[in-house]
Scaffold this active site. Structure first.
Site, PDB file in Angstrom:
ATOM      1  N   LYS A 142      17.314  -7.663 -26.647  1.00  0.00           N
ATOM      2  CA  LYS A 142      17.172  -7.477 -25.212  1.00  0.00           C
ATOM      3  C   LYS A 142      16.679  -8.776 -24.579  1.00  0.00           C
ATOM      4  O   LYS A 142      15.806  -9.461 -25.138  1.00  0.00           O
ATOM      5  CB  LYS A 142      16.175  -6.337 -24.971  1.00  0.00           C
ATOM      6  CG  LYS A 142      15.758  -6.071 -23.541  1.00  0.00           C
ATOM      7  CD  LYS A 142      14.710  -4.957 -23.547  1.00  0.00           C
ATOM      8  CE  LYS A 142      14.156  -4.664 -22.168  1.00  0.00           C
ATOM      9  NZ  LYS A 142      13.129  -3.583 -22.212  1.00  0.00           N
ATOM     10  N   SER A 218      13.695   0.200 -19.628  1.00  0.00           N
ATOM     11  CA  SER A 218      14.377  -1.034 -19.306  1.00  0.00           C
ATOM     12  C   SER A 218      15.230  -1.584 -20.454  1.00  0.00           C
ATOM     13  O   SER A 218      15.840  -2.653 -20.325  1.00  0.00           O
ATOM     14  CB  SER A 218      13.346  -2.104 -18.908  1.00  0.00           C
ATOM     15  OG  SER A 218      12.452  -2.387 -19.980  1.00  0.00           O
ATOM     16  N   SER A 242      10.041   2.289 -21.954  1.00  0.00           N
ATOM     17  CA  SER A 242      11.318   1.575 -21.997  1.00  0.00           C
ATOM     18  C   SER A 242      12.002   1.522 -23.360  1.00  0.00           C
ATOM     19  O   SER A 242      13.131   1.050 -23.446  1.00  0.00           O
ATOM     20  CB  SER A 242      11.132   0.144 -21.469  1.00  0.00           C
ATOM     21  OG  SER A 242      10.853   0.173 -20.102  1.00  0.00           O
TER      22      SER A 242
END
Length: 547
Positions: A142, A218, A242
């Site tokens: 990520k 996220s 997240s």
């Protein structure tokens, strides 16, 4: 959430990604449409949703007949693929090829993967991979918090666009030591402050179970990628849910470890004032256990570390949890009503746990939701302000509406008004909350809740670029959507989201199981018991690389 501090960074770097516009976009569209399914293009440009990756034919080095099919590739979890390599049934370079094919096949629909890194992946394999539990297994990271050497990390923001670190963070180095091969990066919302992944810079990530819905945030790019079969596991982080939110939205296993279990150095001690932690999303409980065994442990100068386990977490997978006393609730502290499918997921799990011999009691920690929200808001906005200022200084940019989404800018401005005393007060509230919740967990071994309060949101609903929204209105909207997860970021307790239910419309609904601080052992035992009792490995979304 970024905080580059004093580490060396550079702007720009290799041209890996750009907008597809005009005649070039049309040319690439035609190339993609004329290509056979499952074949990775050897044309110099490879189409991505709303942007193009530029990679050389030589660095791609792909074959039209790999030794492992996409169906075989996705039928294995990470440990399964590593076992195939160890038994010489497939080579690491073939798995890299297959992962790139998988990206090419589904990413135009998902918009989850931002960069492919074939040159780096090929160099890693040629240089000889470390012997670890995941040697040769393709992996995605990520674009937030964690950094890989010389890999762009945009953090979902125009302000951070082009940010690049010259060294791996400690966790990235440990991922490599586990044998994982980095093949690309995934999307995150701007600076990570959103339970969905939809950015002005790159567009929305689509849920592979329903393309009109959010893949969560996220870590939504990682969640969609793993669910669709691109890789068996991918990096994620969690400051309010997240890891667990995208695990719920995409039908995955998402473990938020105990605070400081996984290193966050050298950039951070306790990121987001201790609310945030790093790990992965996976398809299997055993992958999470095996990887935690490798990456857990304090790095040099870390602020603290939980009690280490008595034996490897991998050994707890399949071990009996004994008869546990388990509390459960479908009532959020916010008082909001939740979706009936989320209630149903918990009720079905409660019945299953009773059948497995555990003692179930309906109960939950009691705390003041409004006070919690106000104090967490101070931490989030103050951290946003510090992060934006650091990025602006490092990249010689001025924060404003041209490079920050409207709500991010509102949070940045709001964070400026808080004093150091306000931040200390907010952290003190977190300490008192941890004592209250800790006392509750003296009476139970585990707590079961929904992971989020609703089915995955329709794209566009949680709009971080909505004009006129105040920072507090945004915090209220975010935490109303996920009222069950953020408490355990404040307390630092470990928590899983497990894919134990699917709605009548066919989208996943996660169930959260929470343990005492530093007691991942009990959670791994219980999670593996639930995985065995109600397997999810055979479930695949409509958008899948093997479809």
């Amino acid at each position: 959430m970024p905080h580059p501090g004093r580490r060396k960074i550079r702007r720009g770097g290799e041209r890996i990604c750009c907008r597809a516009t005009g005649q070039q976009a049309e040319t690439d569209r035609q190339i993609e449409e004329q290509s056979p399914v499952g074949w990775v293009l050897t044309h110099p440009t490879i189409l991505r949703y709303r942007h193009i990756d530029f990679i050389s034919q030589e660095s791609l080095a792909l074959e039209d007949n790999p030794m492992i099919s996409l169906n075989e590739y996705t039928s294995q979890d990470g440990l399964g693929l590593a076992d195939l390599i160890a038994r010489k049934q497939v080579k690491p370079e073939e798995l890299v090829t297959t992962a790139l094919q998988a990206i090419e096949k589904v990413n135009p629909k998902l918009n989850a993967v931002l960069q492919t890194l074939p040159d780096q992946a090929e160099a890693e394999v040629r240089g000889g991979l470390p012997q670890g539990p995941f040697t040769g297994v393709p992996f995605l990271i990520k674009e937030l918090v964690l950094h890989a050497k010389n890999v762009r990390c945009n953090m979902g923001s125009k302000l951070a666009q082009g940010f690049m670190a010259h060294e791996d963070t400690e966790l990235m180095a440990r991922f490599r030591r586990a044998g994982l091969v980095l093949v690309g990066t995934t999307q995150t919302p701007e600076l990570g402050y959103n339970p969905t992944t939809e950015t002005v810079l790159f567009g929305p990530v689509h849920n592979p179970w329903d393309l009109s819905r959010s893949a969560g945030g996220s870590s939504g790019g990682s969640g969609a990628s793993v669910a669709a079969g691109i890789v068996p596991l991918a990096h994620a982080n969690d400051g309010g849910g997240s890891i667990r939110i995208p695990a719920s939205c995409n039908g995955l296993v998402g473990l938020k470890p105990s605070r400081d279990r996984v290193p966050t150095g050298p950039d951070y001690g306790d990121p987001l004032c201790g609310l945030a932690c790093e790990f992965v999303v996976t398809r299997s409980v055993r992958d999470a256990a095996a990887l935690l065994d490798v990456v857990a442990g304090a790095d040099v100068g870390a602020p603290g570390h939980p009690v280490p386990p008595a034996r490897p977490y991998r050994a707890e997978v399949g071990a009996s949890p004994g008869r546990l006393r388990i509390a459960w609730t479908t009532t959020p502290a916010s008082g909001e009503k939740i979706d009936p499918e989320c209630e149903k997921a918990v009720h079905e799990t409660v019945r299953l746990l009773e059948e497995l011999g555990h003692t179930l009691v309906e109960d939950r920690p009691r705390y003041d939701w409004n006070a919690f929200l106000e104090n967490v808001h101070v931490i989030w906005t103050a951290f946003t302000t510090a992060s934006v200022n650091d990025l602006a200084a490092a990249l010689n940019r001025k924060p404003g509406p041209d490079n920050l989404e409207a709500v991010t800018l509102a949070c940045y401005e709001d964070g400026k008004r808080y004093t150091a005393a306000d931040l200390i007060t907010a952290m003190a509230h977190g300490n008192l909350l941890s004592r209250q919740v800790g006392a509750f967990f003296q009476t139970v071994d585990v707590l079961v809740t929904p992971t989020i309060a609703r089915l995955p949101a329709p794209l566009g609903e949680l709009d971080q670029n909505r004009k006129g929204m105040t920072a507090m209105e945004w915090t209220q909207q975010v935490f109303t959507y996920c009222p069950f997860t953020p408490l355990f970021n404040s307390t630092g307790q470990p928590a899983f989201s497990l894919p134990l239910h699917w709605s009548a419309s066919g989208v996943p609904v996660g169930v959260q199981i929470v343990g005492r601080f530093s007691d991942e052992t009990t959670l791994f035992r219980l999670a593996s018991q639930l995985e065995q009792a109600r397997p999810w490995a055979g479930k695949r979304p409509p958008v899948h690389v093997a479809a």
